[in-house]
Design a protein around this motif. Structure first.
Motif, mmCIF file in Angstrom:
data_model
loop_
_atom_site.group_PDB
_atom_site.id
_atom_site.type_symbol
_atom_site.label_atom_id
_atom_site.label_comp_id
_atom_site.label_asym_id
_atom_site.label_seq_id
_atom_site.Cartn_x
_atom_site.Cartn_y
_atom_site.Cartn_z
ATOM 1 N N ARG A 48 0.877 -1.674 0.213
ATOM 2 C CA ARG A 48 0.400 0.022 -0.394
ATOM 3 C C ARG A 48 0.819 1.337 -0.221
ATOM 4 N N ILE A 49 1.988 0.933 0.859
ATOM 5 C CA ILE A 49 2.933 2.271 0.857
ATOM 6 C C ILE A 49 3.532 3.029 0.386
ATOM 7 N N GLU A 50 3.929 2.009 -1.058
ATOM 8 C CA GLU A 50 4.652 2.026 -2.272
ATOM 9 C C GLU A 50 4.507 2.040 -3.098
ATOM 10 N N ALA A 51 2.818 1.473 -3.330
ATOM 11 C CA ALA A 51 1.826 1.761 -4.500
ATOM 12 C C ALA A 51 1.444 3.429 -4.338
ATOM 13 N N ARG A 52 1.311 3.865 -3.417
ATOM 14 C CA ARG A 52 0.892 4.516 -3.269
ATOM 15 C C ARG A 52 2.046 5.746 -3.993
ATOM 16 N N LYS A 53 3.790 5.856 -3.382
ATOM 17 C CA LYS A 53 4.642 6.333 -4.061
ATOM 18 C C LYS A 53 4.616 6.772 -5.586
ATOM 19 N N LEU A 54 4.596 4.949 -5.599
ATOM 20 C CA LEU A 54 5.277 5.193 -6.847
ATOM 21 C C LEU A 54 3.926 5.644 -7.838
ATOM 22 N N TYR A 55 2.416 5.924 -7.738
ATOM 23 C CA TYR A 55 1.853 6.443 -8.245
ATOM 24 C C TYR A 55 1.727 8.110 -8.096
ATOM 25 N N GLU A 56 2.416 8.475 -6.687
ATOM 26 C CA GLU A 56 1.875 10.247 -7.242
ATOM 27 C C GLU A 56 2.952 10.228 -8.309
#
Ligand SMILES: [Mg+2]
Length: 262
Positions: A48-56
């Protein structure tokens, strides 16, 4: 003016999207725990954390904010929609899915990009297999459908929102209008989208009421065009925004009582 149209948000108002995402994470992470000695809950948290970072970090981020598409929708949507911005997203999500899961594994000390790619695809399938609807959704829509015009106003990519409606086929027939922000080009809370919706529904602001779970999109947007609204606050959250809903309820069933009073 009497209310003749009820405008519903979709995700986490009629469909329990958070639970669907949670279930897809749990199933995918449990599967990962069978191959590697890792805690499924820790993996979910890391992804969840890594996905949000990449997405942004992607060039498509501003567009996803404008339309209203969250990082976890990005983990399972195809975004095969006609505009250039969606086509760009369609390319990016292939890498995004793979990297989000690979990076999540890395946080737990597992370096296996092939398995990360497999988990990324598995999550897509698990999400599709996990549609959740609130227990009172159909009963409430049944009660309202003959008394009001019903409009669905949802933020997101048309391909993904339509897919959600395909895997829960009972929802769409209740609605006279289904409006998806990605088709219009701007998402809630943009006042132009609400004006477009009112035009499609043939109503003025005082003839409608918006029902949704999100203060910053559903409630703020409807208020911006002078429309009454109902905040559905199932989790008993404290309103820390400066957005004031006209009414607040804790379940869809409460909406029936509320509508009799106003
Ligand atoms: Mg919502």
């Amino acid at each position: 003016m009497t209310i003749k149209t009820i405008i519903f948000d979709l995700d986490d108002t009629l469909l329990w999207d958070k639970q669907s995402i949670k279930t897809a994470f749990e199933k995918t992470c449990t599967y990962a725990g069978e191959k590697y000695d890792i805690d499924p809950e820790k993996l979910e948290e890391a992804v969840r954390i890594e996905a949000r970072k990449l997405y942004e970090s992607y060039e498509t981020y501003d567009h996803t904010v404008l339309i209203g598409i969250n990082p976890f929708e990005g983990l399972w949507g195809t975004f095969d929609d006609p505009t250039d911005a969606f086509q760009k997203m369609k390319e990016i999500v292939i890498t995004y899915r793979k990297e989000a899961w690979t990076n999540g594994l890395k946080v737990l000390g597992v370096d296996d990009s092939e398995f990360g790619a497999e988990l990324g695809e598995r999550f897509v399938e698990e999400r599709k297999k996990s549609p959740f609807v609130y227990e009172d959704t159909y009963a409430v829509l049944d009660e309202l459908k003959d008394q009001y015009q019903l409009v669905l106003l949802t933020n997101g990519a048309p391909s993904l929102q339509n897919l959600k409606l395909e895997i829960t086929p009972e929802i769409r027939p209740y609605f006279d209008q289904v409006i998806i922000s990605g088709d219009f080009g701007k998402g809630k809370p943009d006042a132009q989208l609400f004006e477009y919706m009112m035009d499609k529904a043939g109503i003025t602001a005082s003839e409608g009421i918006m029902v949704g779970d999100n203060l910053n999109t559903d409630i703020k947007g409807s208020a911006s065009v002078g429309m009454k609204n109902v905040w559905i606050n199932r989790e008993g959250n404290v309103n820390e925004t400066d957005v004031e809903p006209t009414y607040e309820i804790t379940s869809l069933t409460e909406l029936l009582e509320l509508l009799k009073k106003i």
